[in-house]
Design an enzyme around this catalytic site. Structure first.
Site, mmCIF file in Angstrom:
data_model
loop_
_atom_site.group_PDB
_atom_site.id
_atom_site.type_symbol
_atom_site.label_atom_id
_atom_site.label_comp_id
_atom_site.label_asym_id
_atom_site.label_seq_id
_atom_site.Cartn_x
_atom_site.Cartn_y
_atom_site.Cartn_z
ATOM 1 N N HIS A 85 1.300 4.838 -2.543
ATOM 2 C CA HIS A 85 0.848 5.611 -3.694
ATOM 3 C C HIS A 85 2.026 6.272 -4.398
ATOM 4 O O HIS A 85 2.999 6.682 -3.760
ATOM 5 C CB HIS A 85 -0.166 6.672 -3.254
ATOM 6 C CG HIS A 85 -1.460 6.095 -2.766
ATOM 7 N ND1 HIS A 85 -2.490 5.777 -3.632
ATOM 8 C CD2 HIS A 85 -1.890 5.761 -1.529
ATOM 9 C CE1 HIS A 85 -3.500 5.282 -2.932
ATOM 10 N NE2 HIS A 85 -3.160 5.255 -1.659
ATOM 11 N N GLU A 94 -11.834 3.465 5.709
ATOM 12 C CA GLU A 94 -10.915 4.479 6.231
ATOM 13 C C GLU A 94 -11.739 5.666 6.723
ATOM 14 O O GLU A 94 -11.890 5.887 7.922
ATOM 15 C CB GLU A 94 -9.923 4.908 5.143
ATOM 16 C CG GLU A 94 -8.916 5.937 5.607
ATOM 17 C CD GLU A 94 -8.063 6.471 4.460
ATOM 18 O OE1 GLU A 94 -6.982 7.002 4.755
ATOM 19 O OE2 GLU A 94 -8.483 6.372 3.286
ATOM 20 N N HIS A 126 -9.786 0.665 -1.935
ATOM 21 C CA HIS A 126 -9.758 1.249 -0.602
ATOM 22 C C HIS A 126 -11.142 1.113 0.032
ATOM 23 O O HIS A 126 -12.162 1.190 -0.644
ATOM 24 C CB HIS A 126 -9.424 2.745 -0.673
ATOM 25 C CG HIS A 126 -7.985 3.042 -0.936
ATOM 26 N ND1 HIS A 126 -7.273 2.456 -1.940
ATOM 27 C CD2 HIS A 126 -7.128 3.907 -0.320
ATOM 28 C CE1 HIS A 126 -6.030 2.930 -1.940
ATOM 29 N NE2 HIS A 126 -5.917 3.811 -0.960
ATOM 30 N N ASP A 130 1.300 4.127 2.855
ATOM 31 C CA ASP A 130 0.318 4.988 2.204
ATOM 32 C C ASP A 130 0.992 6.129 1.434
ATOM 33 O O ASP A 130 1.256 6.000 0.250
ATOM 34 C CB ASP A 130 -0.675 5.524 3.232
ATOM 35 C CG ASP A 130 -2.004 5.936 2.629
ATOM 36 O OD1 ASP A 130 -2.211 5.720 1.432
ATOM 37 O OD2 ASP A 130 -2.850 6.471 3.363
ATOM 38 N N ASP A 131 1.261 7.239 2.090
ATOM 39 C CA ASP A 131 1.873 8.412 1.447
ATOM 40 C C ASP A 131 2.954 8.994 2.357
ATOM 41 O O ASP A 131 2.717 9.958 3.093
ATOM 42 C CB ASP A 131 0.817 9.494 1.177
ATOM 43 C CG ASP A 131 -0.246 9.049 0.189
ATOM 44 O OD1 ASP A 131 0.090 8.892 -0.997
ATOM 45 O OD2 ASP A 131 -1.397 8.863 0.607
ATOM 46 N N HIS A 173 0.851 -1.198 0.000
ATOM 47 C CA HIS A 173 0.000 0.000 0.000
ATOM 48 C C HIS A 173 0.883 1.244 0.000
ATOM 49 O O HIS A 173 1.221 1.803 1.044
ATOM 50 C CB HIS A 173 -0.933 0.015 1.206
ATOM 51 C CG HIS A 173 -2.035 1.018 1.085
ATOM 52 N ND1 HIS A 173 -3.362 0.675 0.949
ATOM 53 C CD2 HIS A 173 -2.016 2.370 1.028
ATOM 54 C CE1 HIS A 173 -4.104 1.766 0.845
ATOM 55 N NE2 HIS A 173 -3.290 2.818 0.892
#
Length: 351
Positions: free
Chosen positions: A16, A201, A198, A279-280, A14
């Site tokens: 991005h 969340e 996704h 994630d980021d 996961h």
């Protein structure tokens, strides 16, 4: 000294594309191109975010779009992917599935297909240079029309045997339900791609359930809100649907008030397969290794449990069978190595 987590082989499922950028790279490219960055991406980095309301999510997206704007040339793309692979290798990640929406760069690089081919070439070069296996997940955007998602699914299907391994669905869950995109996911599944939307969340357990029931999810991005429903946790465990849990992202966006509120332990103990993710990192300030460190320090995961987390990430990946076996053997070797605590105790006893 506990066993070093950077030496634990793992898969990162996961991450991005834009959000994988190094912060220093963002600053350098912005300076070169004369792009003005908000203070939240400069002196106040990592930014203080809270995306549980519309205004907060808009701010998060605006920062993300600003970061995307500095990637203007193919060389910028090659640099981003190479540096990401280098960071993965440093942290013990041996297989990476990076998620990209080609629509965000299509106008810059000649269209959807040229953009995807550029990223795939960058992935191939970075993998060869670092030894990290890398594959792509093409992701649709929930805030756009479902027909756009079908276009991306057809594109992903065309490259199913050339580096694309999955089809995802990202952005604000509150703006588009999973079931609205079932047609796109049918296209992707027919091509043999993993279904990795996704869910769970910013929206609750119902969102996770729709990902499983309507999109036949193999993995759910995040999925932490499933912990609010014991029945749903049981379903995820029974079906062995992996949740890509990103603890520091959950805290950064306000999904969890603090790290201890992320239901990582509850999901793991319920038998739900977990693949920790960053994630980021560009916006949350932490990469994959920090998520494993958090599992150890905040949730009390033993080395045996950390090894199992790593195994679950590897088993849930699209890595070739030979790669999986090699990585799983590496996890076993990491766990079989002498416990540094035991060695320290022996040395002290001898003194």
């Amino acid at each position: 000294m506990p066993r070093p987590l950077a030496e634990l082989p793992k898969a990162h499922l996961h991450l991005h594309f834009t959000g994988s950028m190094r912060h220093e790279t963002l600053l350098e490219l912005a300076a070169e191109q004369g792009v003005h960055l908000p203070e939240a991406l400069v002196g106040d980095w990592p930014p203080k975010l809270r995306a549980t309301d519309e205004r907060g999510w808009f701010r998060f997206q605006r920062l993300y779009d600003t970061a995307r704007s500095v990637l203007r040339t193919p060389d910028d793309v090659y640099r981003l992917v190479r540096e990401t692979a280098e960071d993965e290798a440093t942290e013990g990640s041996r297989w990476l599935e990076i998620q990209v929406d080609p629509s965000g760069y299509a106008a810059r690089f000649g269209g959807l297909t040229p953009t995807l081919e550029l990223v795939l070439d960058a992935v191939d070069r970075a993998s060869q240079a670092t030894g990290v296996g890398i594959a792509l997940i093409v992701a649709a955007n929930r805030t756009r029309h479902s027909l756009d998602a079908k276009t991306l699914a057809r594109l992903a299907a065309q490259y199913a045997d050339r580096g694309v391994v999955g089809f995802g669905l990202s952005n604000d869950e509150r703006r588009g339900r999973a079931r609205d995109f079932d047609g796109a996911f049918r296209i992707a599944r027919r091509a043999g791609l993993l279904s990795v939307p996704h869910g769970g969340e910013l929206s609750g357990p119902v969102s996770v359930g729709e990902c499983v029931d309507d999109l036949a999810a193999d993995r759910v991005g995040h999925g932490v809100r499933a912990a609010e429903s014991p029945r749903l946790l049981d379903r995820l465990a029974d079906r062995q649907v992996t949740c890509e849990v990103c603890p520091m992202s959950n805290v950064g966006l306000g999904v969890a008030e603090h790290a201890s509120a992320v239901p990582l332990r509850a999901m793991f103990d319920a038998g739900v397969p977990i693949a920790l993710g960053a994630d980021d990192p560009l916006l949350f300030g932490s990469r994959l290794l920090a998520q494993y460190e958090l599992a150890r320090e905040e949730f009390g995961f033993s080395d045996a449990e950390l090894a199992e987390l790593a195994r679950q990430s590897i088993r849930s990946s699209a890595a070739p069978e030979g790669v999986r076996k090699e990585l799983l053997a590496g996890v076993d070797a990491w766990l079989a190595a002498p416990d540094p605590h035991d060695e320290t105790r022996v040395l002290r006893a001898r003194q």
